[in-house]
Design a protein around this motif. Structure first.
Motif, mmCIF file in Angstrom:
data_model
loop_
_atom_site.group_PDB
_atom_site.id
_atom_site.type_symbol
_atom_site.label_atom_id
_atom_site.label_comp_id
_atom_site.label_asym_id
_atom_site.label_seq_id
_atom_site.Cartn_x
_atom_site.Cartn_y
_atom_site.Cartn_z
ATOM 1 N N VAL A 2 0.852 -1.182 0.000
ATOM 2 C CA VAL A 2 0.000 0.000 0.000
ATOM 3 C C VAL A 2 0.893 1.238 0.000
ATOM 4 O O VAL A 2 1.816 1.344 0.800
ATOM 5 N N ALA A 24 -4.418 6.993 -0.788
ATOM 6 C CA ALA A 24 -3.944 5.609 -0.756
ATOM 7 C C ALA A 24 -3.997 4.989 -2.150
ATOM 8 O O ALA A 24 -4.836 5.359 -2.980
ATOM 9 N N ILE A 28 -9.484 2.575 0.517
ATOM 10 C CA ILE A 28 -9.346 2.667 1.971
ATOM 11 C C ILE A 28 -10.527 2.041 2.691
ATOM 12 O O ILE A 28 -10.493 1.869 3.898
ATOM 13 N N ILE A 31 -9.177 -0.793 4.418
ATOM 14 C CA ILE A 31 -8.140 -0.553 5.430
ATOM 15 C C ILE A 31 -8.803 -0.388 6.787
ATOM 16 O O ILE A 31 -9.650 0.485 6.967
ATOM 17 N N MET A 34 -6.720 3.989 10.039
ATOM 18 C CA MET A 34 -5.838 5.003 9.447
ATOM 19 C C MET A 34 -5.578 6.071 10.494
ATOM 20 O O MET A 34 -6.483 6.447 11.253
ATOM 21 N N GLY A 97 -1.408 3.561 7.758
ATOM 22 C CA GLY A 97 -2.558 2.707 7.529
ATOM 23 C C GLY A 97 -2.287 1.272 7.946
ATOM 24 O O GLY A 97 -1.279 0.707 7.514
ATOM 25 N N VAL A 99 -3.898 -2.293 7.477
ATOM 26 C CA VAL A 99 -4.927 -2.867 6.621
ATOM 27 C C VAL A 99 -5.879 -3.772 7.375
ATOM 28 O O VAL A 99 -7.100 -3.688 7.220
ATOM 29 N N TYR A 104 -2.634 -3.971 12.271
ATOM 30 C CA TYR A 104 -2.690 -2.698 12.983
ATOM 31 C C TYR A 104 -2.128 -2.822 14.394
ATOM 32 O O TYR A 104 -1.252 -2.055 14.790
ATOM 33 N N GLY A 109 1.878 -1.789 9.585
ATOM 34 C CA GLY A 109 1.158 -0.979 8.620
ATOM 35 C C GLY A 109 2.083 -0.277 7.647
ATOM 36 O O GLY A 109 3.261 -0.616 7.532
#
Length: 121
Positions: A2, A24, A28, A31, A34, A97, A99, A104, A109
């Motif tokens: 990404v 992006a 998104i 995702i 963010m 970000g 995903v 996360y 990320g």
């Protein structure tokens, strides 16, 4: 992979406003989370704001009431609206970000290259 590309930084006087954008390379919508981070000279990178696909936005105390994070799924873009800017907001601002939820929480990320925000009279 990404890719995240920030824009919108610049020089603004105290009390002024800027809107940062993070585009992006993927939708998104897919995702999970963010975030916007910032790093001032000589300081550690600091989380400023976060928005997930299923929760309300959250902010560091120092920007609450002044900054607004939002995501436009149709444009694959994350925004940070910054109002009533202060000299202490001066920093390089980064988009991040994660995903999936597991990526996360594990810190796996993607980062953008950053955009400079300078608040000065």
């Amino acid at each position: 992979q990404v890719q995240l590309v920030e824009s919108g930084g610049g020089l603004v006087q105290p009390g002024g406003s800027l809107r940062l954008s993070c585009v992006a390379s993927v939708s998104i919508f897919s995702i999970y989370a963010m975030e916007w981070y910032r790093q001032a000279p000589g300081k550690q990178r600091e989380l400023v704001a976060v928005v997930t696909s299923r929760g309300s936005p959250d902010y560091v105390d120092s920007v609450k009431g002044r900054f607004t994070i939002s995501r436009d799924n149709a444009k694959n873009t994350l925004y940070l609206q910054m109002n009533n800017l202060r000299p202490e907001d001066t920093a390089v601002y980064y988009c991040y970000g994660g995903v999936t939820y597991s990526d996360y929480v594990a810190g796996r990320g993607y980062w953008g290259q950053g955009t400079q925000v300078t608040v000065s009279s």
